[in-house]
Design a protein around this motif. Structure first.
Motif, PDB file in Angstrom:
ATOM      1  N   UNK A 100      -9.869   2.588   3.360  1.00  0.00           N
ATOM      2  CA  UNK A 100      -8.947   3.719   3.496  1.00  0.00           C
ATOM      3  C   UNK A 100      -8.852   4.225   4.926  1.00  0.00           C
ATOM      4  N   UNK A 125      -3.098   0.695  -4.075  1.00  0.00           N
ATOM      5  CA  UNK A 125      -2.743  -0.700  -3.862  1.00  0.00           C
ATOM      6  C   UNK A 125      -1.878  -1.111  -5.047  1.00  0.00           C
ATOM      7  N   UNK A 133       0.794   5.278   0.510  1.00  0.00           N
ATOM      8  CA  UNK A 133      -0.049   6.382   0.991  1.00  0.00           C
ATOM      9  C   UNK A 133       0.686   7.695   0.770  1.00  0.00           C
ATOM     10  N   UNK A 166       4.109  -3.027   3.140  1.00  0.00           N
ATOM     11  CA  UNK A 166       3.530  -4.322   2.803  1.00  0.00           C
ATOM     12  C   UNK A 166       2.093  -4.371   3.331  1.00  0.00           C
ATOM     13  N   UNK A 214      -4.374   6.864  -1.694  1.00  0.00           N
ATOM     14  CA  UNK A 214      -4.007   5.506  -1.299  1.00  0.00           C
ATOM     15  C   UNK A 214      -3.966   4.616  -2.540  1.00  0.00           C
ATOM     16  N   UNK A 227      -5.126  -0.523  -7.677  1.00  0.00           N
ATOM     17  CA  UNK A 227      -6.277   0.283  -7.265  1.00  0.00           C
ATOM     18  C   UNK A 227      -5.743   1.630  -6.803  1.00  0.00           C
ATOM     19  N   UNK A 237      -7.173   5.466  -5.005  1.00  0.00           N
ATOM     20  CA  UNK A 237      -8.273   6.332  -4.570  1.00  0.00           C
ATOM     21  C   UNK A 237      -7.670   7.573  -3.958  1.00  0.00           C
ATOM     22  N   UNK A 280     -10.801  -6.523   1.365  1.00  0.00           N
ATOM     23  CA  UNK A 280      -9.885  -5.385   1.152  1.00  0.00           C
ATOM     24  C   UNK A 280      -9.992  -4.414   2.328  1.00  0.00           C
ATOM     25  N   UNK A 296       9.964  -2.978   5.294  1.00  0.00           N
ATOM     26  CA  UNK A 296       8.860  -3.591   4.562  1.00  0.00           C
ATOM     27  C   UNK A 296       7.508  -3.143   5.094  1.00  0.00           C
ATOM     28  N   UNK A 297       7.404  -3.039   6.400  1.00  0.00           N
ATOM     29  CA  UNK A 297       6.105  -2.697   6.985  1.00  0.00           C
ATOM     30  C   UNK A 297       5.999  -1.246   7.404  1.00  0.00           C
ATOM     31  N   UNK A 298       7.103  -0.522   7.328  1.00  0.00           N
ATOM     32  CA  UNK A 298       7.060   0.886   7.707  1.00  0.00           C
ATOM     33  C   UNK A 298       6.782   1.089   9.175  1.00  0.00           C
ATOM     34  N   UNK A 339      -6.473   2.083   6.812  1.00  0.00           N
ATOM     35  CA  UNK A 339      -5.084   2.342   6.397  1.00  0.00           C
ATOM     36  C   UNK A 339      -4.568   3.616   7.068  1.00  0.00           C
ATOM     37  N   UNK A 340      -5.395   4.653   7.020  1.00  0.00           N
ATOM     38  CA  UNK A 340      -4.950   5.937   7.596  1.00  0.00           C
ATOM     39  C   UNK A 340      -4.833   5.863   9.115  1.00  0.00           C
ATOM     40  N   UNK A 386       0.857  -1.184   0.000  1.00  0.00           N
ATOM     41  CA  UNK A 386       0.000   0.000   0.000  1.00  0.00           C
ATOM     42  C   UNK A 386       0.897   1.240   0.000  1.00  0.00           C
ATOM     43  N   UNK A 443      -1.468   4.394   9.797  1.00  0.00           N
ATOM     44  CA  UNK A 443      -0.412   5.381   9.501  1.00  0.00           C
ATOM     45  C   UNK A 443      -0.346   6.434  10.612  1.00  0.00           C
TER      46      UNK A 443
END
Lengths: 89, 453
Positions: free
Chosen positions: B4, A47, A6, A79, A45, A32, A34, B1, B66-68, B7-8, A4, B11
């Motif tokens: 967003x 993918x 961002x 990842x 974001x 993807x 968005x 999936x 890799x994963x931040x 995900x945010x 991902x 982060x």
């Protein structure tokens, strides 16, 4: 392997173009995408599929980080498993 | 999936709320390094550590990228030194062994190595005594070696001879490092009910019931819990507990992911994830601020123990389902010098030693990173250790004392350690003597509830 990307920061012309250019150069496929404005911040974001990547993951992370600094944005690549493990049982 | 928003959220936890993996700790058994010559043991442990942990730091850094997610510390825990060195009848001191650990740890690039340790909850071997006598010099002449001594347990009671001895050892360690305000004491923990798989320093060691090598992971995230509670201001405690649980779950999932990845990449079995909320001196990474967010004006005021009990329990309940194996200390840490909120509370007088002692009844570990005046006597320090060990013994929990009698410092002074160890205000101890009590020696018998068979 999927990851991902961002991008968070002030909106300006050409953000997607600059990021996509790097991804194309490194053979990363965008699956993807968005984007939205959240709390006055541009938030994108993506993918992406990094299985055919040309360099190693750390280098992509550094390249995007450098672009982020140039554009005064935060650009991260992670990842996808970090999000899956945090938010899905 | 994943959406967003999720995900945010992740982060934001990492960038704004200090979510990180506090430590990836590799446990290494050194039992097979034993020899009748201490020199040979030193060579053996150096060779084994540098071989087994060769890729530890690199692997952790790859996972970070890799994963931040930041992995703050990479560490090694080893078999208690008193066991490894026991056969070396030629040696009168184990300082050379500590130096070998130091050298090996620096070679592989880790931040700390723990296991200059002895387990003396019931009695001491000749080797235990040699080790304990070596601690002050070993800690003052090495940089990243950590030491721990277990002086009591629920099953065995409290070994008061060693409690007395540890007061003297701590004073001596402080004296030998007086130029750095007694820094050696920050690397020494006195335990009751020590655990064998703790990934956190200074108390980590690799127990004898453990595998050849193992990966243990400690998470962190007081800032994330604090931020989550900011969204439920004024809500009742059911909501508070539920919010902490959900957050702890998410934090622990990070730990589980990193532990699994590190274990796969290194070909080393995954041991445990430690659920402890470990603070750092950074603003926004404080356990004290979580307690204050619950409605306390200052950490240490009345209500603090209840708030900490709720926090500690909710962290475990949330974390336990997020990991396949939970272990270590797993609770909230309250190291005074390492927590911006605790430092502030101690400076303004809200947080006292007595209140901290009460808090240790309901959280993991104990009196951690406490600075006391340089003229505090060895017997007073031993008595503080005895009190903590009693809390651990009776309540079936781990307790620890990491106390620094900072040479030349007085109540109200501040001791600067720097880095993750932060800065500690010198706290007041009781002016009354415990001398005759400590001089009795012997063992405090195990409590009645240790007889469970």
């Amino acid at each position: 392997m999927k990851a991902i990307i961002t991008v968070v920061g002030n909106d300006k012309v050409g953000i997607i173009a600059r990021v996509s250019k790097i991804l194309a150069e490194e053979n990363i496929n965008i699956l993807d995408i968005s984007q939205t404005i959240m709390q006055n911040m541009f938030t994108m974001i993506m993918l992406v599929d990094v299985s055919e990547i040309k360099v190693n993951f750390n280098e992509i992370s550094d390249i995007l980080d450098a672009l982020g600094k140039e554009l005064d944005l935060s650009i991260k690549i992670q990842h996808e498993n970090i999000f899956n493990s945090m938010h899905r049982i | 999936m994943i959406n967003n928003h999720e995900i945010l959220e992740t982060i934001k936890m990492i960038t704004d709320e200090h979510l990180d993996i506090r430590t990836v700790t590799m446990g290494i058994s050194l039992l097979d390094c034993a020899d009748s010559s201490l020199d040979k043991i030193c060579t053996n442990v150096y060779d084994k550590i540098t071989k087994k942990a060769e890729n530890l730091v690199k692997t952790a850094e790859d996972i970070e990228a890799r994963y931040g997610i930041p992995i703050i510390n990479k560490r090694i825990s080893v078999t208690p030194a008193s066991l490894v060195c026991a056969a070396s009848k030629d040696a009168s001191s184990y300082v050379a062994y500590a130096k070998a650990l130091d050298k090996a740890a620096k070679e592989v690039g880790v931040n700390f190595i723990g296991g200059f340790s002895a387990l003396c909850q019931k009695g001491t071997t000749e080797s235990d005594i040699k080790l304990i006598n070596s601690i002050p010099e070993a800690l003052s002449e090495t940089d990243i070696v950590c030491s721990s001594v277990n002086v009591g347990s629920t099953k065995a009671g409290i070994n008061m001879d060693i409690v007395r001895k540890m007061g003297e050892v701590i004073k001596q360690a402080a004296h030998l490092t007086q130029d750095s305000d007694g820094f050696a004491c920050a690397k020494l923990v006195v335990f009751a009910n020590a655990v064998e798989d703790n990934p956190f320093m200074a108390g980590a060691f690799h127990g004898t019931g453990e595998a050849e090598t193992v990966i243990n992971v400690g998470v962190s995230g007081p800032g994330v819990v604090k931020a989550a509670l900011e969204n439920v201001k004024g809500a009742d405690f059911g909501v508070v507990a539920e919010t902490i649980k959900k957050t702890a779950f998410k934090i622990t999932r990070m730990g589980q992911l990193v532990a699994k990845e590190a274990s796969d990449a290194l070909g080393v079995p995954f041991g445990i994830v430690d659920l402890s909320l470990a603070p750092t001196p950074a603003v926004g990474d404080s356990v004290a601020y979580i307690l204050e967010e619950m409605g306390l004006e200052k950490c240490g005021t009345h209500g603090t123990t209840a708030a900490l009990a709720l926090l500690n329990d909710a962290v475990k309940k949330g974390g336990v389902m997020a990991s396949s194996y939970v272990g270590g200390l797993s609770g909230a840490f309250i190291p005074v010098s390492e927590d911006a909120g605790m430092i502030a509370a101690a400076k303004c007088g809200a947080l006292t030693l007595e209140k901290l002692e009460a808090m240790t009844c309901v959280c993991s570990v104990g009196l951690d990173m406490i600075c006391v005046p340089g003229d505090t006597t060895a017997e007073t320090i031993s008595a503080i250790i005895a009190d903590e060990a009693a809390i651990g013994m009776i309540n079936n929990k781990t307790t620890a004392v990491r106390i620094i009698p900072a040479p030349g410092k007085k109540v109200g002074d501040v001791v600067e350690f720097g880095g993750l160890l932060g800065s500690g205000p010198v706290m007041k101890t009781s002016p009354y003597s415990s001398y005759d009590f400590i001089m009795r020696g012997g063992r405090i018998p195990a409590p009645i509830h240790s007889l469970r068979n």
